[in-house]
Design an enzyme around this catalytic site. Structure first.
Site, PDB file in Angstrom:
ATOM      1  CD  GLN A  40      -6.681   0.543  11.972  1.00 51.78           C
ATOM      2  OE1 GLN A  40      -7.094   0.615  10.828  1.00 51.78           O
ATOM      3  NE2 GLN A  40      -5.472   1.015  12.307  1.00 51.78           N
ATOM      4  NE  ARG A  42      -6.819  -2.187   6.647  1.00 50.60           N
ATOM      5  CZ  ARG A  42      -5.535  -2.121   6.348  1.00 50.60           C
ATOM      6  NH1 ARG A  42      -4.883  -0.979   6.510  1.00 50.60           N
ATOM      7  NH2 ARG A  42      -4.883  -3.186   5.912  1.00 50.60           N
ATOM      8  CE  LYS A  44     -10.824   1.262   4.694  1.00 52.22           C
ATOM      9  NZ  LYS A  44     -11.105   2.639   5.179  1.00 52.22           N
ATOM     10  CG  ASN A  72      -9.563   2.017   8.879  1.00 52.39           C
ATOM     11  OD1 ASN A  72     -10.252   2.112   7.874  1.00 52.39           O
ATOM     12  ND2 ASN A  72      -8.353   2.522   8.962  1.00 52.39           N
ATOM     13  CG  ASP A  73     -13.432   5.834   7.538  1.00 50.90           C
ATOM     14  OD1 ASP A  73     -13.562   7.009   7.923  1.00 50.90           O
ATOM     15  OD2 ASP A  73     -13.961   5.392   6.508  1.00 50.90           O
ATOM     16  CG  ASP A  92     -10.506   7.585   6.558  1.00 45.73           C
ATOM     17  OD1 ASP A  92     -11.027   7.318   5.459  1.00 45.73           O
ATOM     18  OD2 ASP A  92      -9.670   6.858   7.126  1.00 45.73           O
ATOM     19  CB  THR A 139      -2.861  -5.704   3.587  1.00 49.04           C
ATOM     20  OG1 THR A 139      -1.866  -4.766   3.990  1.00 49.04           O
ATOM     21  CG2 THR A 139      -2.453  -7.099   4.019  1.00 49.04           C
ATOM     22  CE  LYS A 140      -4.292   1.296   3.213  1.00 48.96           C
ATOM     23  NZ  LYS A 140      -4.246   2.506   4.076  1.00 48.96           N
ATOM     24  CB  CYS A 438      36.204  -6.457  -6.182  1.00 49.01           C
ATOM     25  SG  CYS A 438      35.284  -5.799  -7.590  1.00 49.01           S
TER      26      CYS A 438
END
Length: 516
Positions: A40, A42, A44, A72-73, A92, A139-140, A438
């Site tokens: 993909q 991408r 922007k 992408n988009d 989108d 990354t986002k 424990c």
């Protein structure tokens, strides 16, 4: 067209991820050999004309290797560049419009962060769903919700329950360290992810081809810790016949039991491990973990005296044991008592896989994600759940985590998500001494080290040996209270070990275990 979604590469052209490398060259290396199966683009930031140029350059590379390229988009860019499809987010272009513009043969993927978004996209004819974000990612920065494997599992379950047959890939923080565990723990009995989507794991790599090949191998291979393959019924009669032999096998093998436990109980835990036949090491130094994991033993992570520094040691040790499939047990001591402990539990569960999670009611409710759990220190406090409610909760968490969950109490409840038991052995003196919970974890981990095919059986064996020994110790004439109970308890653990080694298995008849 038939699409292989095994390794889905999402590009990133920002200097922080791509650096000074050429994006087309990175993608070329990633798709060569046994590597990326779908790409993909991408981007922007680039203008439309530049974006079309990049798409065409990438498409020349991907087409040579029969790897689809989606944009992408930007449906307009996909049409101009003649690529195989697009991926659209929730903000989108809508799926129906994209399909009308691109045609029925185009690949159209949709991002889904909720059950509702996933269902709408599947019913609308999406070819695949990008489900996430599973984990936080650099990354986002506009992620609506970090769902983790449990959130992804719920989406997959919903798709199956509604007969929605659509391909799925997971995205968000996926890399070589998280890929196998994510696929394994997200899976339902009838559906798992068709692949993983990665960004920086490949785009930022010095050798994209080697990383892509390694990731493809990971996707196709079960994780090392996925050793519990049995789905066979486990009846009370099975347990009574098999547990003594398992006690004998533990004594013969003397497996390493690595305890990253609280300072209060280290000596007690070491003595219990020795009494049951294990070889203990008490080390909170994660730099030793890889070497210790290679010795074939088990790891106990106990949060009794947690600090941010100790948490980091736990995370590194967990990664080392997960890497080789070494059994791991989490004891989230006092998980509901403070915000620091609650955050510690979340961090550990997000970072790796535990074969067994054991705790009292308050701790296990915290593990489940319940809000408003109040614990007075490390004590469970008053029970808020009936036995049936406890059994349902334990079974639910075990199915979610794909592991064993034990909720301790006057009646213990243990499950692997399919098989669930209640156990009513033990003695009140266990609640009056420091570290009894424990050291139960230490005992169970020792059994996990020698019985990896049926981890539920290993857990049950540890509980029964431990709690029957407590009952026997409390009956000794010299035991007058908690102070005299501890040495007698260690003696009885050792005695059961010796009896089992000699084939004297009458002790197991005291087991008070029932299917729930």
């Amino acid at each position: 067209m038939a699409v292989d979604y095994s390794l889905y590469l999402v590009t990133d052209n920002t200097p922080a991820i791509l650096g000074q490398k050429d994006l087309v060259q990175v993608v070329k290396e990633a798709v060569e050999g046994v590597g990326v199966t779908i790409v993909q683009l991408r981007d922007k930031t680039s203008e439309t004309a530049e974006l079309v140029r990049i798409a065409k350059d990438l498409h020349k590379v991907t087409r040579q290797h029969n790897v689809p390229l989606v944009i992408n988009d930007r449906v307009d860019v996909a049409l101009a560049a003649g690529v195989e499809g697009v991926h659209v987010g929730q903000d989108d272009m809508d799926l129906a419009t994209a399909r009308k513009l691109l045609g029925k043969d185009a690949i159209i993927g949709v991002s889904a962060n909720t059950i509702e978004e996933a269902e709408a996209a599947a019913r609308g004819g999406a070819d695949y769903l990008g489900i996430g974000a599973l984990y936080s990612t650099q990354t986002k920065n506009n992620i609506k919700n970090i769902m983790g494997t449990s959130g992804a599992q719920k989406i997959l379950e919903h798709l199956v329950a509604n007969d929605l047959d659509v391909k799925t890939v997971c995205i968000g923080g996926i890399n070589a360290a998280t890929a196998q565990r994510t696929i394994y723990q997200s899976a339902t009995p009838s559906k798992s992810f068709d692949g993983i989507a990665v960004v920086s794991a490949i785009i930022a790599a010095e050798d994209p081809r080697a990383v892509a090949s390694h990731l493809r191998h990971l996707v196709a291979t079960p994780p090392p810790f996925a050793t519990s393959t049995t789905t066979a019924p486990l009846s009370r009669a099975d347990i009574l016949s098999r547990v003594p032999a398992l006690v004998k096998r533990l004594a013969e093998k003397k497996p390493l039991c690595h305890n990253m436990t609280n300072l209060v109980v280290q000596n007690f835990a070491a003595n219990v491990a020795l009494a049951v036949g294990a070889s203990p090491i008490m080390s909170n130094n994660s730099l030793e973990a890889a070497d210790l994991a290679a010795l074939g033993g088990a790891l106990v992570i106990n949060m009794g005296t947690t600090t941010p520094g100790i948490r980091e040691e736990h995370l590194r040790a967990l990664a080392a044991y997960n890497a080789v499939g070494g059994p791991t047990l989490l004891d989230p001591v006092g998980a509901g008592a403070t915000e620091q402990r609650r955050q510690g539990v979340k961090a550990l569960l997000a970072a790796g896989y535990f074969d067994v999670i054991k705790g009292n009611e308050g701790e296990i409710r915290t593990v489940s994600g319940a809000s408003g759990v109040k614990q007075h220190g490390v004590d469970s406090g008053a029970s808020n759940l009936s036995i049936d409610q406890r059994a349902r909760l334990v079974k639910q968490i075990a199915a979610r985590e794909r592991n064993i969950v034990l909720m301790t109490g006057s009646t213990d409840v243990v499950s692997d998500g399919r098989r669930t038991f209640t156990i009513e052995n033990g003695h009140e003196f266990l609640g009056d001494i420091t570290g009894s919970g424990c050291t139960l974890g230490t005992t169970i981990a020792s059994f996990l080290a020698v019985e990896r095919e049926d981890k539920l059986l290993a857990t049950v064996a540890g509980i029964l040996m431990y709690e029957i020994a407590a009952e026997r110790a409390a009956q000794k004439p010299a035991v007058n209270g908690p102070g005299t109970f501890v040495p007698a308890f260690i003696d009885e653990l050792y005695a059961i070990r010796q009896e089992s080694s000699k084939g004297q298995n009458e002790w197991i008849q005291a087991a008070k275990i029932q299917e729930a």
